[in-house]
Design an enzyme around this catalytic site. Structure first.
Site, short mmCIF file in Angstrom:
data_model
loop_
_atom_site.label_atom_id
_atom_site.label_comp_id
_atom_site.label_asym_id
_atom_site.label_seq_id
_atom_site.Cartn_x
_atom_site.Cartn_y
_atom_site.Cartn_z
N VAL A 63 1.00 -1.20 -0.13
CA VAL A 63 0.10 0.00 0.05
C VAL A 63 0.89 1.25 0.09
O VAL A 63 0.22 2.39 -0.53
CB VAL A 63 -0.99 -0.01 1.22
N ASN A 89 -6.78 -0.45 6.36
CA ASN A 89 -6.42 -1.20 7.53
C ASN A 89 -4.99 -1.58 7.60
O ASN A 89 -4.43 -1.74 8.77
CB ASN A 89 -7.22 -2.46 7.59
N SER A 141 -5.72 3.81 15.91
CA SER A 141 -5.13 2.85 17.06
C SER A 141 -5.35 3.51 18.44
O SER A 141 -5.39 4.77 18.53
CB SER A 141 -3.68 2.34 17.09
N TYR A 154 4.99 4.48 15.55
CA TYR A 154 3.84 3.93 15.28
C TYR A 154 2.67 4.74 15.85
O TYR A 154 1.61 4.93 15.03
CB TYR A 154 3.76 2.44 16.08
N SER A 157 2.31 7.67 13.64
CA SER A 157 1.72 7.57 12.41
C SER A 157 0.31 7.37 12.62
O SER A 157 -0.67 7.88 11.83
CB SER A 157 2.09 6.11 11.72
N LYS A 158 -0.25 6.50 13.62
CA LYS A 158 -1.61 6.62 13.80
C LYS A 158 -2.44 7.92 14.13
O LYS A 158 -3.52 8.10 13.77
CB LYS A 158 -1.75 5.38 14.89
N1 LIG Z 1 -4.75 -5.89 16.82
C1 LIG Z 1 -4.74 -4.60 17.61
O1 LIG Z 1 -4.90 -4.78 18.86
C2 LIG Z 1 -4.66 -3.43 17.03
C3 LIG Z 1 -4.80 -2.33 17.97
C4 LIG Z 1 -4.41 -0.94 17.27
C5 LIG Z 1 -4.36 -0.75 15.88
N2 LIG Z 1 -4.44 -1.94 15.19
C6 LIG Z 1 -4.04 -1.63 13.70
O2 LIG Z 1 -5.03 -2.48 13.07
C7 LIG Z 1 -4.50 -2.63 11.65
C8 LIG Z 1 -4.63 -4.27 11.36
O3 LIG Z 1 -3.91 -4.71 12.50
P1 LIG Z 1 -3.90 -6.29 12.84
O4 LIG Z 1 -3.54 -6.72 14.29
O5 LIG Z 1 -4.96 -7.26 12.10
O6 LIG Z 1 -2.35 -6.81 11.97
P2 LIG Z 1 -1.82 -8.12 11.33
O7 LIG Z 1 -0.37 -7.80 11.46
O8 LIG Z 1 -2.37 -9.38 12.05
O9 LIG Z 1 -2.40 -7.97 9.98
C9 LIG Z 1 -1.96 -6.89 9.18
C10 LIG Z 1 -1.83 -7.18 7.62
O10 LIG Z 1 -1.27 -6.18 6.87
C11 LIG Z 1 -0.63 -6.61 5.92
N3 LIG Z 1 0.46 -5.66 5.49
C12 LIG Z 1 1.40 -5.02 6.08
N4 LIG Z 1 2.21 -4.14 5.37
C13 LIG Z 1 1.23 -4.09 4.14
C14 LIG Z 1 1.57 -3.41 3.13
N5 LIG Z 1 2.81 -2.52 3.04
N6 LIG Z 1 0.82 -3.31 2.19
C15 LIG Z 1 -0.38 -4.15 2.23
N7 LIG Z 1 -0.48 -4.97 3.37
C16 LIG Z 1 0.42 -5.07 4.38
C17 LIG Z 1 -0.10 -7.83 6.43
O11 LIG Z 1 0.64 -8.63 5.50
C18 LIG Z 1 -1.04 -8.34 7.23
O12 LIG Z 1 -1.89 -9.31 6.64
C19 LIG Z 1 -3.17 -2.16 11.74
O13 LIG Z 1 -3.32 -0.94 11.05
C20 LIG Z 1 -2.95 -2.17 13.06
O14 LIG Z 1 -2.11 -1.02 13.19
C21 LIG Z 1 -4.47 -3.22 15.59
#
Ligand SMILES: NC(=O)c1ccc[n+]([C@@H]2O[C@H](COP(=O)([O-])OP(=O)(O)OC[C@H]3O[C@@H](n4cnc5c(N)ncnc54)[C@H](O)[C@@H]3O)[C@@H](O)[C@H]2O)c1
Length: 251
Positions: A63, A89, A141, A154, A157-158
């Protein structure tokens, strides 16, 4: 605009939150394009969602790369139709003491977490403007609301994603396009499980559940349910909002 027959792009949808959102949209008859870097994981999950009857296609895309996003969006348009729902996402974390963050680490986090939504949104925008209807949901986040030690890049960025959401909501509101952000807090996904396994947080998941008002960690479906609410036609008066989904912690 019904979910059925509309086309959505969900970035980072091969696992975790993005996958749950893609599944929820596909289950409502939306044609879903999933963008992700991890082709093997993407292929496996797309095949699973298709077996469930979903119209889902995977695209290997970084992305943060304008050329890759543009080419993939053009393919989505011709294969699935104009893109009227975008869920930004995809994201990566970066842990470490502030003094030790390198320029490369900082730039990588910003490129994926903040430039990614910027590029993807610009590339799909003509379709939404043409339809005078669009739904953009940005995953930020809860760390951007409460801060998080040893995650300065991080969290920055968020925080940017929240500002990006608010600015865009003002600009696109008159065009029938809503822009909102969900800042998740502690949702069990591969990203969170990896961080806990590496000892990145001082407390266990059980401890976080205990200090969370609803007394449990988040599930990917919790985020998907909120995303569905924001993407539905009936949510046209909801824009520029930060919709916390965090069990009541860090509101
Ligand atoms: N899990 C949590 O508690 C939590 C909390 C706050 C924010 N988030 C945010 O939610 C989103 C999803 O998190 P998650 O926990 O499912 O993460 P995850 O790491 O399990 O999944 C993220 C997905 O994004 C893909 N990805 C990474 N870089 C990429 C790129 N450059 N281009 C395309 N795809 C890419 C990865 O391959 C992966 O499939 C993220 O933005 C994360 O920062 C998650």
């Amino acid at each position: 605009m019904p979910f059925e027959g509309t086309t959505a792009i969900v970035t980072g949808g091969a696992q975790g939150l993005g996958l749950a959102i893609a599944e929820a949209l596909a289950g409502r008859g939306t044609k879903v394009a999933v963008f992700d870097l991890d082709t093997a994981q993407l292929d496996a999950e797309v095949a699973r969602l298709r077996e469930q009857g979903g119209t889902v296609t995977g695209y290997t895309v970084d992305v943060s790369d304008r050329g890759q996003v543009r080419a993939a969006v053009e393919r989505v348009r011709s294969e699935l139709g104009p893109v009227l729902i975008l869920v930004n996402n995809a994201g990566v974390e970066q842990f470490g003491k502030f003094a030790e963050i390198t320029d490369e680490q900082w730039d990588r986090v910003m490129a994926i977490n903040l430039r990614g939504p910027f590029i993807c949104t610009q590339e799909v925008l003509p379709d939404m403007l043409e339809a005078a209807w669009g739904r953009i949901v940005n995953i930020s986040s809860s760390s951007a609301q409460g801060g998080q030690s040893q995650m300065a890049a991080y969290v920055s960025s968020k925080s940017g994603v929240i500002g990006f959401t608010k600015a865009l909501a003002l600009e696109l509101g008159p065009k029938g396009i809503t822009v909102n952000t969900i800042p998740p807090g502690m949702v069990v996904t591969p990203m969170l499980e990896k961080a806990i396994a590496e000892g990145r947080f001082t407390a266990s998941l059980e401890h976080f559940a205990k200090i969370t008002p609803v007394r449990r960690a988040g599930r990917p479906e919790d985020i998907a349910n909120a995303a569905i609410f924001l993407c539905q036609d009936e949510s046209s008066y909801v824009t520029g909002q930060v919709i916390g989904v965090n069990g009541g912690r860090r509101t």
